[in-house]
Structures are given as structure tokens and as C-alpha cells.
Scaffold this active site. Structure first.
Site, short mmCIF file in Angstrom:
data_model
loop_
_atom_site.label_atom_id
_atom_site.label_comp_id
_atom_site.label_asym_id
_atom_site.label_seq_id
_atom_site.Cartn_x
_atom_site.Cartn_y
_atom_site.Cartn_z
N HIS A 78 37.18 40.81 33.10
CA HIS A 78 36.16 39.76 33.21
C HIS A 78 35.25 40.03 34.40
O HIS A 78 35.70 40.52 35.44
CB HIS A 78 36.81 38.37 33.33
CG HIS A 78 37.60 38.14 34.57
ND1 HIS A 78 37.08 37.57 35.71
CD2 HIS A 78 38.90 38.42 34.86
CE1 HIS A 78 38.01 37.49 36.64
NE2 HIS A 78 39.14 38.00 36.17
N ASP A 88 33.13 37.49 35.53
CA ASP A 88 32.86 36.24 36.25
C ASP A 88 33.81 36.09 37.43
O ASP A 88 34.90 36.69 37.46
CB ASP A 88 32.94 35.04 35.31
CG ASP A 88 34.32 34.85 34.71
OD1 ASP A 88 34.91 35.86 34.28
OD2 ASP A 88 34.81 33.70 34.64
N ASP A 113 39.15 40.92 41.99
CA ASP A 113 39.29 40.09 40.79
C ASP A 113 37.90 39.80 40.21
O ASP A 113 37.26 38.84 40.57
CB ASP A 113 40.01 38.80 41.14
CG ASP A 113 40.25 37.90 39.95
OD1 ASP A 113 40.21 38.39 38.81
OD2 ASP A 113 40.47 36.69 40.16
N GLU A 124 36.38 33.96 31.97
CA GLU A 124 37.81 33.94 32.21
C GLU A 124 38.20 32.91 33.25
O GLU A 124 39.22 32.21 33.11
CB GLU A 124 38.29 35.34 32.64
CG GLU A 124 39.80 35.55 32.56
CD GLU A 124 40.54 35.14 33.82
OE1 GLU A 124 41.77 35.02 33.77
OE2 GLU A 124 39.88 34.93 34.87
N GLU A 125 37.40 32.80 34.29
CA GLU A 125 37.70 31.83 35.35
C GLU A 125 37.36 30.40 34.92
O GLU A 125 37.61 29.45 35.65
CB GLU A 125 36.91 32.17 36.63
CG GLU A 125 37.13 33.58 37.16
CD GLU A 125 38.53 33.79 37.76
OE1 GLU A 125 39.39 32.89 37.60
OE2 GLU A 125 38.76 34.84 38.37
N HIS A 142 40.54 34.73 44.68
CA HIS A 142 40.23 33.29 44.59
C HIS A 142 40.16 32.63 45.96
O HIS A 142 39.84 31.44 46.03
CB HIS A 142 41.27 32.55 43.74
CG HIS A 142 41.16 32.82 42.27
ND1 HIS A 142 41.61 31.95 41.31
CD2 HIS A 142 40.64 33.87 41.60
CE1 HIS A 142 41.39 32.45 40.11
NE2 HIS A 142 40.80 33.62 40.26
#
Length: 836
Positions: free
Chosen positions: A453, A455, A485, A518-519, A799
Site C-alpha cells: 500500500h 497510503d 510502512d 489500506e490505512e 504509525h
């Protein structure tokens, strides 16, 4: 990147400081300026009314009137140039088109239709097809092929269709008779060159351009009905309707412009509607002007719009207005540009020339001559804040997707965008093809599908040590949102496949499926894959790299992920917010009810109270139990290599540590994340509603539907036992299934071998407590096994603030993926299965 010399070349293009001032004004006698076209040396302007029958030719070096082109009997509604600037096409309210030599200013051709067309609002010319296309008041689109034409029988020079006077005219003033002109070649458009009723409205605008991933020119048409139609063209043949873009029936489409894969549509009423031509989705409707948008033009990286409200606006790549000009005293009717000027024409009979910074017209891409192309690409990609779930970042997400597509294409892959859900981000598809099949007995190479991903999670720059959207190198680490990520690992996989292809060692097909939500719960992902299933249905193995090592020093292979069910509980009173000093004790309070409900979800030993929650958990096998032993040994023998675990500090035994790992990885759980209330949230108010976020992590062999049902029934049963006047709602927000790989599978063995070859040690087999919504679904849908090769360390801060990835991990991770692809060449394609 701050550790490199050429950072300036990698930053986002700065906003153009174009149009610093109006440098010159030309006056077109007594006529509104309806149309404009320009070469670098000459400007052509068409007007309205008596003098509008002339086309004025201006010298752009000295800003002097150079010539008047006479011939039309009506207003000049459209002007356009051949690509080389040698021919000028003009269409008029007299229902004809004329073609002019821009060197001699002589009329070469006089073209009219075999039917009464009314006004001809737009004319464009395809150099490759040697064909002209016109948009007409009678709703037809017509075309004329100059290489396959016969002149008409000679006629009077001023002949027009016998029905011309019966058709009402737009922009028309008093007619003006003409003296006989020199004889010109006259053509009539035959019936075979007419597409009747092309729209349910006047055809106001035409545009020729390219559509991503489609060969040949496409004709775009806009009309009074509002829709935009796309037509496929062919030499010597009719136009073929291909697609219709629904812009709404609320307003006519009056002008079109094309830039960087986006179609801009100027509408009646002042909106500019923007379509992505890779996905054919309406991605934005800008409230751009207070009146009709009459002209659009693209110059460098900016789009310029002009309106009947008298305003010209400049828009950047994020569709934000940069500058506004109101120098015209009436409507701005037309725009064109050269490399030096933006040129506008208005109802005030003025033509204004604006100075333009040359800027850049290059699409975002990677410099393949850079010293480290992968880091160069990562640096540019990190600079794009592709935060999903935030409407204001939609353009940045789409920009990030297009950048990834460009990277894939530049490195030799086939690539395109796949539409996501309306109002959400597209998916990126790419494929590097194997050099050949391995042998005559092998029907095809293995197909690897890489999932990831692009995003990211939002970042608060005030809490970072470095700008989150600027890749920063420090002490061997690369800091930036998405570095770990998931942008860094995605690029490592892409460059691994690209390098093998360049080295003529790629013996498997490597396909990429990179989503942008995805997030945000993978909104629209499953539907998009289903709609494009032919691209993916022959996948033999699914590869992802979307997690981290257990510690800092030993590489890992992830073979399991927990699933998740996110829910929101809302308890609401029929009352408004109340004062506790007045109504306390006399009403049922939603927050008190919420506390009682939540207290019945978890036992004192942290287990869930949901009936049947633990009934279907897969028993621990001796093989899996043995996988925990080397992990525990490493954690006890190498505490400095752990970030979250320090057995010596906590005093736990090895057996206790193993149980803790299992509790985090292979056991289900229930978590209450937050509780919120309505109203001003002060200590005297009884809120009318209370809301709580609750999630459940699920494991093999729990079924999402069964757990969800049991949870809802339990919550309603508990709430029903309360003596309350309030109401409860249960909303299941996000659902992701668990995933468990087979560590004895041939693909896991290939991954284990690749890691050992590149890192010099065997990996630890780990599970994770988090979730990746797409992975289990892809396994089921494609009937293919998944392998999860994490690249980052436990300290990567995904994150969180100061997200990073160690440069050594990124580079070695790329080599691991290369070796994994090489290992797959020795594997056979599994017997065919029904993948539908």
C-alpha cells in the site's frame, strides 16, 4: 534527502509565479474576442458581429496588427492550429470552416457540410490522421479527411447552405457582405462523415488528446447536456463512441482541457469538473467561478480558467487557486498561450497578454541516472503526503499513485491505475514479465503477486525530529512517513524485479497490486480486484512486506496475523444535554449505561466475556510450539537486541515469556479503545449520548460472522437488562480476517533460504497481533498461498512519530527479494485449479 547533494532537484515543483502582470493590451476594434490561437510569433483572434467576420492577425514581437483574414459571414467561434502551426482552422456562425495558410494568410480551403449544421462551435485537427473534426449546433460531430477528398463543383465564393438563415445564431451581430474573394478549393463534408445526434445538446467543445494506456488519439466532446463523450478515431473511417463521462445534467460543458492524465471540464454556472483518465472517475468538482467557465488552457504545470464573471484564475497541481486576475471589464471569452504569454480575450474588445514563467512541463518521474535510483525514488515519494481517509489529501494520494506508476514504467514494467471506490484512491497495477518459460514442459512461468500500500498515516510535524514528509538520513537510518510502512519495502520489491529483468535473470512474472486505502480499512479494494480479476487470477504466490522484525538484529519471517473486528457502540437518550444539578438522578444517563455495558465485555483476567468467543480456536500444534523456542532463547540471550522485551528486567521465566508471546500473537482479545460523549463535556452536563470504540482481534479458526453475531447479541442482552429509557446502536466498522501461513510450504522454504543467504543466518518464524485486511481475502479469492517477508526492525516506529527504516535493512531487503525470485525458478507451477 538531507544527506545528499542534489536535494533541491527532488523537492516538489515550486508554485509557478506566473502572470506577474499584464504586459500589453490589444484592442480588436468594436468586437468581443470570441476565439484565440497563437504560434510563437503570431496571434490570431476572432470576433463577433460585423467586424467579427474578420480574423485579426497580430505580430507578437511588436504587438501590431499584421493582417485581416476575410471570408466568413458570421462570428468566429473557434480557432485552432495544426501542430506545426502552418494551417489555421476557423469555424463560424455561418456554418463553414476555413483553412488558412499562416505564412501567406491565404484561404486554402472552404469547407461546409452537406447538411444544415447551424453554428460550428469547435474545430480540431488530427495531424496523424490528416482529418478535421467539428462540433455543431445541430448536435452532430462531423469530420473531413483531407487526404481523401474531392473538390466541389465551382460555386459562388459566398455560397452558404440554403437553410442557413433558418437557424438561430449565437454571438451574432449585423451581417456584412463581402467582395468576391479569390477562388479557393471548396469541400463538402459527405453524409459518411457525419455522426448525427452525438449528444442531446449543442456540441460546444472538442478536444484531441491521449488517454493513458490507450493507443492513438481520442476525441473528447462536451455539450449542452453536460456529459463528456470519448470517441475512438480511425483513418478513413467513422468516429466510434467509446466512453461517456457523467458530469451531471445540471450544467452544460462549455470548454475542455487535458493535462497530465486529467480532463478539465469548464461548466455553465462556474464549476470545473476534473476526471482522472486512468480510472475515468470524477475526482473533483471545483466551485471555480461565479459565472460560466468559457475557456481553459494548460501552461506548464498549471491550468488557467476564464469566466463570464470577468475573472482569470491559475490552478496548481492540487487544484488549488494560486492567483486571480480581474483586468478585463467584461466577460473573459477566450484563452490561449505561447511559451512566453498567457493571452486572454474578452467582451470588452480587449486582448491581454500576461507574462508567464516558463516553469516545467515534465511529469513527475525518477532520474534513472541518479547514483542510487531507489533512494532517489523513495525521497520523491515520501515528499507526497498520501494520507488516506482525509478528503483534503485525495489529490496527493492520486499524485503518489501516478508517481508509482511512472516508476514502474520507467523501470521496464507494464503499469496502470485501477479505479478504487468513488471518492477514494486508485490501486496501482504493474508487471515485470519473465524472460521465457523454463522448459518446454512448463506451460508458463510462476506468477508472483506483490501486495502493498502507498497510503500512510497522518503525521504531526511538531512531534517529529525531522519533517515527516522529507526523507532524512541520520546515523544509518532513513526517517520519513512511509519509509517503513510501506513505501520503502514496496520500492525494494520493485527494484529487485527490475534489476533481475535488466540482468536477464527474471524467470518469474512479478505482478504488483498496490492499494491506496489500506490505512483506511481497504475501502473499495475487494471490489476493484474483483472487477479486474483477470489480471491476478493466475497468481501462484502472494508476497507482502508489511511488518517488522521482533527485535533489532535477527531477521524474521511472519507466518501469521490476527484478524480484527472494529465496532462502535452508541447509547442515546431522547433528551437533549441536561444539567446534572437539575436532572441528575431523575433520568437514565447514557454514559452510566455505557459504563455498565462495557464492564460486561472483559473478565478480570483480560479474557473476553462474549459467549463462544474461545470455542473455535485452533489448538497449538507441536510444530508451532517448537517455533517459539528459538525466539524465547534469543530474547533471553540477547536482551540488547530487543526493543519491547527485557526478560531480565521483568523477571519472567522462559515459559511465561512464551505464554506472553502467544497471548499477543495467537490468542484472541477484546479492547476498549475510547469513550466519548456529546455536549460541552464539562463536569455539570449529563450528555445525551455516549459512544465507545471496541475491537476484537480474532485468530484461526474463528469466523468473523460468528464472532460478530455473538458480540452483538451479548451487548444487546446486557443492555436489555438495564432499567433504562435509552437506545443503543451497534455499528461494525471494519472487518479483516486472520491469516496463517504454512511454514513448511515450498514458498516459505524459498523465502527462508533467501533470507539466510543474504543475512547470513536463519530467520525467526513469528506471528503478529496486527492485521492486514487484504491478505487472507486475496488467498481465498486467488487460491494462492501468501508469504510475508518483513524488512524493518521493531524500532521502525510505524504509525508513530519519527518513523524510519535502517538503510542496511532496505538494501539487504531488496537483495532478499531478488534471491527469493531466483529461488522460485526451481519450483513448478501447481496443478491448475478453478480460480473463478
Amino acid at each position: 534527502m538531507t544527506t545528499r547533494q542534489n536535494t533541491s532537484s527532488l523537492s516538489r515543483s515550486s508554485s509557478l509565479q506566473a502572470l506577474t502582470q499584464c504586459i500589453h493590451t490589444l484592442t480588436q476594434e468594436e468586437n468581443s474576442v470570441l476565439s484565440l490561437a497563437a504560434t510563437e510569433k503570431l496571434l490570431f483572434s476572432g470576433g463577433q458581429g460585423a467586424h467579427g467576420s474578420d480574423i485579426h492577425v497580430w505580430d507578437l514581437e511588436h504587438f501590431q496588427l499584421k493582417a485581416n483574414l476575410k471570408g466568413h459571414l458570421g462570428s468566429i467561434l473557434s480557432l485552432s492550429l495544426r501542430d506545426d502551426g502552418k494551417w489555421l482552422f476557423s469555424s463560424s456562425g455561418d456554418g463553414t470552416v476555413r483553412v488558412w495558410d499562416t505564412t501567406t494568410f491565404k484561404c486554402l480551403y472552404h469547407i461546409h457540410s452537406s447538411q444544415d449544421v447551424g453554428d460550428i462551435f469547435s474545430v480540431v485537427y488530427s495531424h496523424s490522421l490528416n482529418t478535421m473534426y467539428i462540433g455543431c449546433q445541430n448536435t452532430s460531430i462531423q469530420w473531413f479527411d483531407f487526404s481523401d477528398s474531392r473538390p466541389d463543383v465551382p460555386q459562388s465564393p459566398n455560397i452558404t447552405h440554403s437553410l442557413r438563415s433558418q437557424t438561430p445564431k449565437f454571438f451574432e451581430g449585423p451581417s456584412k457582405s463581402r467582395e468576391p474573394e479569390e477562388q479557393v478549393v471548396r469541400y463538402s463534408i459527405p453524409d459518411s462523415g457525419i455522426y448525427q445526434n452525438s449528444h442531446f445538446g449543442y456540441v460546444y467543445c472538442l478536444l484531441l488528446g491521449k488517454v493513458p494506456n490507450v493507443e492513438g488519439e481520442i476525441l473528447f466532446s462536451g455539450s449542452g447536456e453536460g456529459d463528456i463523450k470519448l470517441w475512438k478515431l480511425q483513418k478513413g473511417g467513422p468516429i466510434e463512441p467509446w466512453r461517456t463521462l457523467k458530469a451531471g445534467v445540471d450544467a452544460s460543458t462549455l470548454t475542455l482541457a487535458l493535462h497530465d492524465g486529467f480532463l478539465f471540464c469548464g461548466s455553465q454556472g462556474g464549476n470545473i469538473k476534473i476526471f482522472d483518465l486512468e480510472t475515468f472517475q470524477l475526482i473533483r468538482s471545483l466551485i471555480a467561478h461565479e459565472d460560466d467557465v468559457l475557456a481553459l488552457v494548460v501552461r506548464a504545470a498549471q491550468v488557467y480558467s476564464a469566466s463570464a464573471d470577468g475573472v482569470i484564475k491559475q490552478w496548481n497541481r492540487s487544484f488549488e487557486p494560486l492567483q486571480t486576475w480581474t483586468d478585463h471589464t467584461g466577460s473573459v471569452l477566450s484563452l490561449t498561450s505561447t511559451k512566453d504569454y498567457l493571452i486572454s480575450g474578452g467582451s470588452d474588445k480587449c486582448i491581454k497578454l500576461w507574462s508567464i514563467n516558463k516553469g516545467t512541463t515534465q511529469a513527475e518521474s525518477v532520474d534513472t541516472a541518479a547514483e542510487d535510483v531507489m533512494l532517489y525514488a523513495l525521497e520523491k515519494w515520501i515528499a507526497m503526503p498520501t494520507v488516506s481517509g482525509v478528503p483534503s489529501q485525495l489529490e496527493e494520494c492520486r499524485r503518489g499513485a501516478k508517481f508509482l506508476k511512472a516508476v514502474l514504467q520507467q523501470l521496464g514494467a507494464e503499469s496502470r491505475l485501477i479505479p478504487g471506490a468513488p471518492g477514494h484512491n486508485p490501486l496501482v497495477y504493474g508487471q515485470f514479465s519473465a524472460r521465457s518459460t523454463k522448459s518446454e514442459n512448463q506451460q508458463r512461468p510462476l506468477n508472483v503477486l506483490v501486495y502493498g500500500h502507498y497510503d500512510v498515516i497522518a503525521a504531526d510535524s511538531k512531534k517529529w525530529d525531522h519533517p515527516p514528509f522529507e526523507l532524512t538520513g541520520k546515523d544509518g537510518y532513513l526517517y520519513g512517513r512511509g519509509a517503513s510502512d510501506n513505501k520503502g519495502p514496496i520500492l525494494a520489491c520493485i527494484f529487485a524485479a527490475s534489476e533481475l529483468q535488466e540482468e536477464q535473470q527474471l524467470d518469474v512474472n512479478v505482478k504488483f497490486l498496490i492499494e491506496g486505502e489500506e490505512e483506511n480499512g481497504s475501502v473499495g479494494f475487494f471490489q476493484a480486484v474483483d472487477q479486474n480479476i483477470k489480471l491476478f487470477q493466475e497468481a501462484d504466490v502472494i508476497l507482502l512486506s508489511n511488518s517488522y522484525w521482533l527485535g533489532e538484529d535477527i531477521p524474521c519471517l511472519t507466518y501469521g496475523l490476527r484478524g480484527v473486528i472494529h465496532s462502535t457502540l452508541t447509547i442515546t437518550s431522547k433528551n437533549v444535554d441536561l444539567h446534572s444539578g437539575v436532572d441528575g438522578g431523575a433520568v437514565s444517563e447514557p454514559l452510566i449505561d455505557m459504563v455498565k455495558v462495557l464492564s460486561e465485555l472483559v473478565n478480570p483476567d483480560r479474557t473476553a466475556k462474549i459467549p463462544g468467543f474461545y470455542d473455535c480456536i485452533r489448538p497449538l500444534s507441536s510444530h508451532e510450539d517448537a517455533l517459539y523456542d528459538p525466539i524465547v532463547e534469543d530474547m533471553f540471550n540477547n536482551p540488547s537486541g530487543q526493543r519491547h522485551w527485557d526478560p531480565s528486567a521483568t523477571g519472567v521465566t522462559k515459559e511465561e515469556l512464551k505464554k506472553k508471546l502467544m497471548a499477543r500473537w495467537r490468542n484472541p482479545s477484546l479492547t476498549i479503545h475510547q469513550v466519548d460523549v456529546s455536549g460541552p463535556k464539562n463536569r455539570t452536563v449529563i450528555p445525551r449520548s455516549a459512544k465507545a470504540s471496541v475491537s476484537m482481534r480474532i485468530v484461526p479458526d474463528q469466523e468473523v460472522a460468528d464472532i460478530t453475531k455473538s458480540f452483538e447479541e451479548h451487548v444487546r442482552q446486557v443492555f436489555g437488562q438495564l432499567d433504562t429509557e435509552n437506545q443503543i446502536e451497534i455499528d461494525i466498522k471494519v472487518v479483516a480476517d486472520w491469516w496463517l501461513g504454512d511454514t513448511e510450504d515450498r514458498f516459505f522454504k524459498a523465502a527462508e533460504s533467501a533470507i539466510e543467504q543474504e543475512w547470513g543466518q536463519k530467520p525467526l518464524f513469528i506471528r503478529e497481533g496486527g492485521s492486514v485486511p487484504a491478505i487472507r481475502w486475496l488467498e481465498k479469492r486467488l487460491k494462492a498461498a501468501a508469504v510475508h517477508i518483513p524488512m524493518g526492525q521493531s524500532s521502525d516506529q510505524a504509525h508513530l512519530n519519527n518513523e524510519r527504516i535502517r538503510l542496511q535493512n532496505l538494501n539487504t531487503g531488496k537483495r532478499v527479494i531478488k534471491t527469493f525470485f531466483k529461488e522460485l525458478r526451481s519450483l513448478e507451477v501447481a496443478p491448475s485449479v478453478d480460480r473463478e
